[in-house]
Design a protein around this motif. Structure first.
Motif, short mmCIF file in Angstrom:
data_model
loop_
_atom_site.label_atom_id
_atom_site.label_comp_id
_atom_site.label_asym_id
_atom_site.label_seq_id
_atom_site.Cartn_x
_atom_site.Cartn_y
_atom_site.Cartn_z
N LEU A 99 0.71 -1.32 0.03
CA LEU A 99 -0.15 0.43 0.32
C LEU A 99 0.59 1.35 0.11
O LEU A 99 0.42 2.87 0.14
N ALA A 100 1.93 1.05 -0.03
CA ALA A 100 3.04 2.78 0.40
C ALA A 100 2.82 2.86 -0.90
O ALA A 100 2.95 4.53 -0.86
N ALA A 101 2.05 3.13 -1.83
CA ALA A 101 2.53 3.86 -3.27
C ALA A 101 0.57 5.17 -2.88
O ALA A 101 1.38 6.05 -3.19
N PHE A 102 -0.01 4.26 -2.13
CA PHE A 102 -0.41 5.86 -1.50
C PHE A 102 -0.74 6.82 -1.05
O PHE A 102 -1.30 7.55 -0.59
N ARG A 103 0.88 6.90 -0.41
CA ARG A 103 0.90 7.60 0.65
C ARG A 103 0.43 9.02 -0.09
O ARG A 103 0.54 9.85 0.32
N LYS A 104 1.26 9.04 -1.82
CA LYS A 104 2.17 10.18 -2.40
C LYS A 104 -0.48 10.65 -2.92
O LYS A 104 0.56 12.04 -3.80
N ALA A 115 -13.87 12.96 -4.71
CA ALA A 115 -12.80 12.36 -5.08
C ALA A 115 -11.63 11.80 -4.06
O ALA A 115 -10.57 10.95 -4.08
N SER A 116 -12.32 11.57 -2.75
CA SER A 116 -11.94 10.94 -1.74
C SER A 116 -11.37 9.23 -2.44
O SER A 116 -11.03 7.99 -1.69
N LEU A 117 -13.05 8.84 -2.58
CA LEU A 117 -13.78 7.45 -3.51
C LEU A 117 -12.21 6.64 -4.44
O LEU A 117 -12.91 5.69 -5.00
N ASP A 118 -12.14 7.87 -4.98
CA ASP A 118 -10.97 7.82 -6.23
C ASP A 118 -10.15 7.12 -5.76
O ASP A 118 -9.42 6.22 -6.65
N VAL A 119 -9.71 7.44 -4.37
CA VAL A 119 -8.56 6.89 -3.76
C VAL A 119 -8.95 5.39 -3.44
O VAL A 119 -8.36 3.77 -3.97
N TRP A 120 -9.88 5.27 -2.82
CA TRP A 120 -10.62 4.47 -2.27
C TRP A 120 -10.90 3.40 -2.78
O TRP A 120 -11.17 2.43 -2.48
N GLU A 121 -11.28 3.69 -3.82
CA GLU A 121 -11.55 2.43 -5.04
C GLU A 121 -10.44 1.89 -5.70
O GLU A 121 -10.75 0.64 -6.05
N ARG A 122 -9.46 2.85 -5.61
CA ARG A 122 -7.94 1.83 -6.21
C ARG A 122 -7.49 0.36 -4.51
O ARG A 122 -6.51 0.31 -4.83
N ALA A 123 -8.51 0.99 -3.78
CA ALA A 123 -7.60 -0.05 -2.24
C ALA A 123 -7.73 -1.13 -2.24
O ALA A 123 -9.11 -1.03 -2.06
N GLY A 171 -4.61 7.06 15.94
CA GLY A 171 -5.71 6.52 14.47
C GLY A 171 -4.31 5.72 14.22
O GLY A 171 -3.26 6.37 13.63
N PHE A 172 -4.84 4.66 13.11
CA PHE A 172 -3.38 4.01 11.94
C PHE A 172 -4.12 3.59 10.31
O PHE A 172 -5.52 3.06 10.82
N THR A 173 -4.20 4.76 9.47
CA THR A 173 -4.51 5.05 8.44
C THR A 173 -3.53 4.26 7.58
O THR A 173 -2.60 4.94 7.07
N PRO A 174 -3.88 3.19 7.32
CA PRO A 174 -2.94 2.29 6.44
C PRO A 174 -2.56 2.67 4.62
O PRO A 174 -1.82 2.60 4.09
N LEU A 175 -3.07 3.62 4.20
CA LEU A 175 -3.29 4.40 3.17
C LEU A 175 -1.83 5.23 2.90
O LEU A 175 -1.17 5.62 2.35
N TYR A 176 -1.61 6.10 4.61
CA TYR A 176 -1.26 7.16 4.46
C TYR A 176 -0.16 7.07 5.35
O TYR A 176 1.20 8.40 5.71
N LEU A 177 0.20 6.09 6.11
CA LEU A 177 1.25 5.85 7.55
C LEU A 177 1.90 4.83 7.15
O LEU A 177 1.43 3.56 6.40
N SER A 178 3.58 4.64 7.57
CA SER A 178 4.15 4.32 7.35
C SER A 178 4.46 3.45 8.77
O SER A 178 4.56 3.79 9.51
#
Ligand SMILES: *Cc1c(COP(=O)(O)O)cnc(C)c1O
Length: 408
Positions: free
Chosen positions: A16-21, A288-296, A369-376
């Protein structure tokens, strides 16, 4: 104990690392509060600006038809459906969680005539309890009873119309057994309403598989759609077929809102749960945020979430004065870690001053809170190190860290 280098290796292998950007976060900040207000997706400002400048500014009223404004609550509902294990026709985006709970709880009470009790969790996010109080206060003999989820069964008598529970506890991060509890509540003849504010976007939610009756949830936490963005509600298809009634019978729930008829005739389907014109700027941000979620991949989100919370717990347990409150078992944990500390408030403030943003819930819980899309993994390691330093140095004792703002 795990080293920072080992965490860097986990980051390098993170699917999921690529989602950070895809998210905008300020430099020098480790954001552990996405369970309260999610981070800003990079594409959101542009999408909102397009709605403001083009759809509103240039197209004006024509956008209701031409830009699909009228359809937006349904379109967004269909896009949220896969995140909560629902059918597309069972979800709509509108209003706020509290208002939506008012609507579905009222509908539930009507579906159980003769029963007047609503059970809620004594430790729940209070707005849910306030709404249950408000709804039952309008029913003759209605009452809202607060229980602890583990003693639910004792209270499931023949007067219980509905039970309202949070899938994940906003304070402790405890995850409840959705299918098991739903089945027990329904076996007692009551309807089950889930609040998924703290689970949607944090883990796969399976409302359909659990046969949940109703659900409500917000979009500004793990779904990253911005402060005050609209919430959603879910009604199981079998109830929609029965034509449930909800009391906030505004024109957007009418079968023909633009016929401007004096009498109320609800829409068929989920549309009858709408009340008013949609807040389109908030809905644009949600889109706009669902555009990201649809790829996760939600399974990957869950795997990383558990790994991040495991990592944090392993790094902070044993710190002076700290007690881990969040359950250790994966099956009972959402995507946050709550730590009890007698001076939790100033400790969190001192951490924020160091750029590690968590929050505090009275009387003594520090929430992360731990958000896997943007936390390393390295950020989690660094955050734990900062917490250890704040506690060891005693810097949280500085007077400025004890001053309280309106929002904690
Ligand atoms: C965040 C949250 C809410 C928010 O309610 P609003 O009416 O949208 O402000 C409600 N319930 C729970 C459990 C929450 O976590």
């Amino acid at each position: 104990m795990i080293t920072r280098e080992e965490c860097a290796a986990l980051d390098a292998a993170d699917p999921l690392a690529a989602f950070r950007k895809e998210f905008t976060l300020p430099d020098g900040v480790i954001y552990l509060d996405g369970n309260s207000l999610g981070a800003l997706p990079v594409r959101t400002p542009e999408r909102v600006a397009q709605v403001v400048e083009q759809e509103w500014g240039r197209e004006l009223i024509r956008s209701w038809n031409d830009a699909g404004w009228f359809e937006q609550p349904y379109r967004l509902g269909r896009r949220i459906a896969p995140l909560i294990g629902a059918d597309p026709a069972e979800v709509v985006v509108c209003d706020t969680t509290s208002v939506n709970l008012f609507k579905v709880l009222s509908a539930a009470l009507e579906l159980r005539p003769g029963r007047r009790t609503v059970l809620g969790d004594a430790e729940a996010f209070p707005t849910d309890l306030y709404i249950a109080e408000g709804v039952t206060g309008q029913v003759e003999g209605g009452r809202s009873v607060l229980v602890h989820p583990e003693e639910l069964d004792r209270h499931l008598d023949g007067d219980v119309a509905a039970v309202v529970l949070s899938h994940v506890d906003y304070r402790t991060g405890e995850l409840l057994d959705m299918p098991g509890i739903t089945a027990r509540v329904q076996a007692a003849g009551a309807l089950m309403i889930w609040d998924v504010c703290h689970s949607v976007g944090a883990l796969p939610v399976e409302l359909g598989a659990a046969k949940a009756d109703f659900a409500v949830g917000c979009t500004y936490k793990y779904l990253n759609s911005g402060p005050g963005a609209p919430a959603f509600l879910y009604v199981a298809e079998r109830h929609l077929a029965a034509g449930p009634r909800q009391p906030l019978s505004g024109w957007f729930g009418h079968a023909r809102p633009f016929a401007f008829e004096p009498g109320y005739d609800p829409k068929p389907g989920i549309g009858r749960f709408l009340t008013s014109s949609p807040s389109l700027l908030g809905q644009a941000a949600l889109g706009a945020s669902l555009d990201v979620w649809e790829r996760a991949d939600l399974a990957a989100v869950r795997t990383k979430s558990l790994a991040l919370t495991d990592l944090f717990v392993s790094l902070v347990e044993g710190l002076d004065g700290v007690e881990v409150v969040t359950p250790r078992e994966h099956a009972r944990r959402g995507s946050q870690v709550a730590l009890r500390h007698a001076d939790g408030y100033p400790v969190v403030q001192a951490l924020i001053a160091r750029g590690v943003i968590g929050d505090f819930r009275a009387p003594d819980l520090m929430r992360f809170g731990f958000t896997p899309l943007y936390l390393s993994y390295t950020e989690v390691w660094d955050a734990a190190r900062q917490l250890a330093e704040v506690l060891a140095s005693g810097e949280w004792r500085e007077e400025r860290f004890s001053r309280r703002g309106e929002v904690t």
